[in-house]
Design an enzyme around this catalytic site. Structure first.
Site, PDB file in Angstrom:
ATOM      1  N   ASN A 265      -6.534   7.180  14.883  1.00  0.00           N
ATOM      2  CA  ASN A 265      -5.971   7.836  13.693  1.00  0.00           C
ATOM      3  C   ASN A 265      -5.726   6.752  12.632  1.00  0.00           C
ATOM      4  OD1 ASN A 265      -3.977   8.713  11.800  1.00  0.00           O
ATOM      5  ND2 ASN A 265      -3.389  10.381  13.162  1.00  0.00           N
TER       6      ASN A 265
ATOM      7  N   ARG B  54       0.146  -0.095  -2.611  1.00  0.00           N
ATOM      8  CA  ARG B  54      -0.165  -0.977  -3.733  1.00  0.00           C
ATOM      9  C   ARG B  54      -1.109  -0.373  -4.768  1.00  0.00           C
ATOM     10  NH1 ARG B  54       0.655  -6.720  -3.985  1.00  0.00           N
ATOM     11  NH2 ARG B  54       2.855  -6.817  -3.457  1.00  0.00           N
TER      12      ARG B  54
ATOM     13  N   HIS C  88      -5.287  12.821   9.106  1.00  0.00           N
ATOM     14  CA  HIS C  88      -4.330  13.926   8.947  1.00  0.00           C
ATOM     15  C   HIS C  88      -3.958  14.014   7.462  1.00  0.00           C
ATOM     16  CE1 HIS C  88      -0.741  16.157  10.949  1.00  0.00           C
ATOM     17  NE2 HIS C  88      -0.893  16.588   9.707  1.00  0.00           N
TER      18      HIS C  88
ATOM     19  N   ARG D 222      -2.270  15.258   4.351  1.00  0.00           N
ATOM     20  CA  ARG D 222      -1.126  16.132   4.077  1.00  0.00           C
ATOM     21  C   ARG D 222      -1.209  16.593   2.618  1.00  0.00           C
ATOM     22  NH1 ARG D 222       1.317  13.305   8.477  1.00  0.00           N
ATOM     23  NH2 ARG D 222       2.195  14.871   9.850  1.00  0.00           N
TER      24      ARG D 222
ATOM     25  N   HIS E 116      -0.749   9.876   2.699  1.00  0.00           N
ATOM     26  CA  HIS E 116      -1.480   8.955   3.583  1.00  0.00           C
ATOM     27  C   HIS E 116      -2.973   9.055   3.210  1.00  0.00           C
ATOM     28  CE1 HIS E 116       1.798  10.609   6.455  1.00  0.00           C
ATOM     29  NE2 HIS E 116       2.285   9.544   5.883  1.00  0.00           N
TER      30      HIS E 116
ATOM     31  N   GLU F  65      -6.854  16.643  11.393  1.00  0.00           N
ATOM     32  CA  GLU F  65      -5.638  17.359  11.799  1.00  0.00           C
ATOM     33  C   GLU F  65      -4.929  17.898  10.563  1.00  0.00           C
ATOM     34  OE1 GLU F  65      -4.204  13.979  15.042  1.00  0.00           O
ATOM     35  OE2 GLU F  65      -3.142  14.264  13.157  1.00  0.00           O
TER      36      GLU F  65
ATOM     37  N   THR G  22       6.382  13.141  10.185  1.00  0.00           N
ATOM     38  CA  THR G  22       5.204  13.202  11.049  1.00  0.00           C
ATOM     39  C   THR G  22       5.295  14.495  11.845  1.00  0.00           C
ATOM     40  OG1 THR G  22       3.944  12.035  12.769  1.00  0.00           O
ATOM     41  CG2 THR G  22       6.340  11.850  12.880  1.00  0.00           C
TER      42      THR G  22
ATOM     43  N   HIS H 173       0.397  11.487  20.056  1.00  0.00           N
ATOM     44  CA  HIS H 173       1.693  11.200  19.428  1.00  0.00           C
ATOM     45  C   HIS H 173       2.481  10.200  20.248  1.00  0.00           C
ATOM     46  CE1 HIS H 173       4.459  11.706  16.188  1.00  0.00           C
ATOM     47  NE2 HIS H 173       3.637  12.582  15.662  1.00  0.00           N
ATOM     48  N   ASP H 174       2.707   9.059  19.655  1.00  0.00           N
ATOM     49  CA  ASP H 174       3.500   7.985  20.269  1.00  0.00           C
ATOM     50  C   ASP H 174       2.891   7.431  21.551  1.00  0.00           C
ATOM     51  OD1 ASP H 174       5.713   7.808  18.356  1.00  0.00           O
ATOM     52  OD2 ASP H 174       6.105   9.863  18.997  1.00  0.00           O
TER      53      ASP H 174
ATOM     54  N   GLY I   8      -2.497   6.518  16.502  1.00  0.00           N
ATOM     55  CA  GLY I   8      -2.422   5.870  15.203  1.00  0.00           C
ATOM     56  C   GLY I   8      -1.364   4.795  15.132  1.00  0.00           C
ATOM     57  N   HIS I   9      -0.115   5.206  15.104  1.00  0.00           N
ATOM     58  CA  HIS I   9       0.984   4.304  14.770  1.00  0.00           C
ATOM     59  C   HIS I   9       1.035   3.052  15.644  1.00  0.00           C
ATOM     60  CE1 HIS I   9       4.864   3.375  12.952  1.00  0.00           C
ATOM     61  NE2 HIS I   9       5.232   2.996  14.156  1.00  0.00           N
TER      62      HIS I   9
HETATM   63  N1  PXP Z   1      -1.682  14.008  16.881  1.00  0.00           N
HETATM   64  C1  PXP Z   1      -1.133  14.608  15.803  1.00  0.00           C
HETATM   65  C2  PXP Z   1      -1.276  16.082  15.663  1.00  0.00           C
HETATM   66  C3  PXP Z   1      -0.471  13.860  14.819  1.00  0.00           C
HETATM   67  O1  PXP Z   1       0.074  14.475  13.762  1.00  0.00           O
HETATM   68  C4  PXP Z   1      -0.383  12.463  14.979  1.00  0.00           C
HETATM   69  C5  PXP Z   1       0.273  11.648  13.916  1.00  0.00           C
HETATM   70  O2  PXP Z   1      -0.365  11.847  12.693  1.00  0.00           O
HETATM   71  C6  PXP Z   1      -0.978  11.881  16.106  1.00  0.00           C
HETATM   72  C7  PXP Z   1      -1.610  12.675  17.053  1.00  0.00           C
HETATM   73  C8  PXP Z   1      -0.955  10.406  16.348  1.00  0.00           C
HETATM   74  O3  PXP Z   1       0.355   9.997  16.573  1.00  0.00           O
HETATM   75  P1  PXP Z   1       0.726   8.457  16.539  1.00  0.00           P
HETATM   76  O4  PXP Z   1       0.519   7.998  15.120  1.00  0.00           O
HETATM   77  O5  PXP Z   1       2.145   8.416  16.971  1.00  0.00           O
HETATM   78  O6  PXP Z   1      -0.211   7.753  17.487  1.00  0.00           O
END
Ligand code: PXP
Length: 236
Positions: free
Chosen positions: A7, A18, A43, A45, A50, A70, A100, A189-190, A212-213
């Site tokens: 991601n 910037r 993703h 928005r 982003h 997404e 998020t 996610h995480d 992603g994060h």
């Molecule tokens: N899946 C979905 C639906 C998300 O919204 C996100 C964050 O944009 C992720 C996965 C990835 O999560 P993370 O950035 O915590 O890895």
């Protein structure tokens, strides 16, 4: 084998801080693929804080692995997805102003709405995944309305990782039920270098993770190429 989709929203966040075009999101996507990523996730928005809609259009021309978009299915999102035709769309029930994604779908309450959206997207030959909590009735609902996949929302797993033997149980039940109902299973996610391997080992149904994060943060220390290889190693 579980597919790693990177991601790249955080890369766009850095660029947007910037103005200008550093880092170059399109080049980063190409590099992620060259470094071994098996998919690119974005993703967009509604406020484009982003990834921007125009990034998505440009990315669709260069991404050669699996492209996953997404987002919440409002009209502008659906129009974008139908224009770009990614391999996969992951529908997420997030309000425009959330930091998020923070919950999965209630597929019972949103049955009619989601069914219409899913049918529309599947008619365009786009695979549809629904972002889901582990609630079994909602997984049944996802199958009923014709989703192809679910993406298990793993924040709860990640934040309770020190009780991993216990916290994995509902994810195992959901993934098993999903497969019985002909739904394939993604997760996200995480997820991180710390918690990814255990999740993968415990969920044999898992097909894909989008990360992603943590991955982009790790890249600050290890570099993007090394980091992607480290995540791939956790999945092998
Ligand atoms: N899946 C979905 C639906 C998300 O919204 C996100 C964050 O944009 C992720 C996965 C990835 O999560 P993370 O950035 O915590 O890895």
């Amino acid at each position: 084998m579980v597919r790693l989709s990177v991601n790249i929203n955080k890369v766009a966040t850095l660029r947007n801080a910037r103005g200008g075009n550093v880092p170059n999101v399109i080049q980063v996507a190409k590099d992620c693929e060259a470094f071994g990523a098996e998919g690119i996730t974005v993703h967009p928005r509604p406020d484009e804080r982003h990834i921007r809609y125009d990034d998505v259009r440009k990315l669709s021309e260069v991404v050669t692995t699996e492209f996953n978009i997404e987002g919440y299915p409002n009209k502008s999102f659906i129009d974008l997805v139908k224009e770009v035709k990614p391999h996969q769309v992951t529908l997420v029930p997030d309000a425009p102003d959330v930091l998020t994604s923070n919950a999965g779908w209630d597929t019972i309450k949103n049955e009619a709405f989601l069914k219409e959206v899913i049918t529309d997207l599947k008619n365009q030959s786009i695979r549809v995944s629904l972002f889901m909590d582990t609630e079994l009735t909602f997984i049944e609902g996802a199958a009923k309305i014709g989703a192809d996949r679910i993406e298990l929302y793993t924040e709860h797993y990640a934040s309770n990782y020190n009780h991993k033997e216990e916290i994995i149980l509902p994810y195992q039940k959901s993934a098993k039920l999903a497969n019985e109902l002909d739904l394939s299973v993604n997760a996200g996610h995480d997820l991180s270098l710390e918690n990814l391997r255990y999740f993968k080992q415990q969920i044999p149904e898992l097909m894909e993770v989008s990360i992603g994060h943590a991955l982009i943060s790790d890249a600050l220390y290890f570099g993007l190429e090394n980091t992607i290889q480290m995540y791939l190693r956790e999945l092998k």
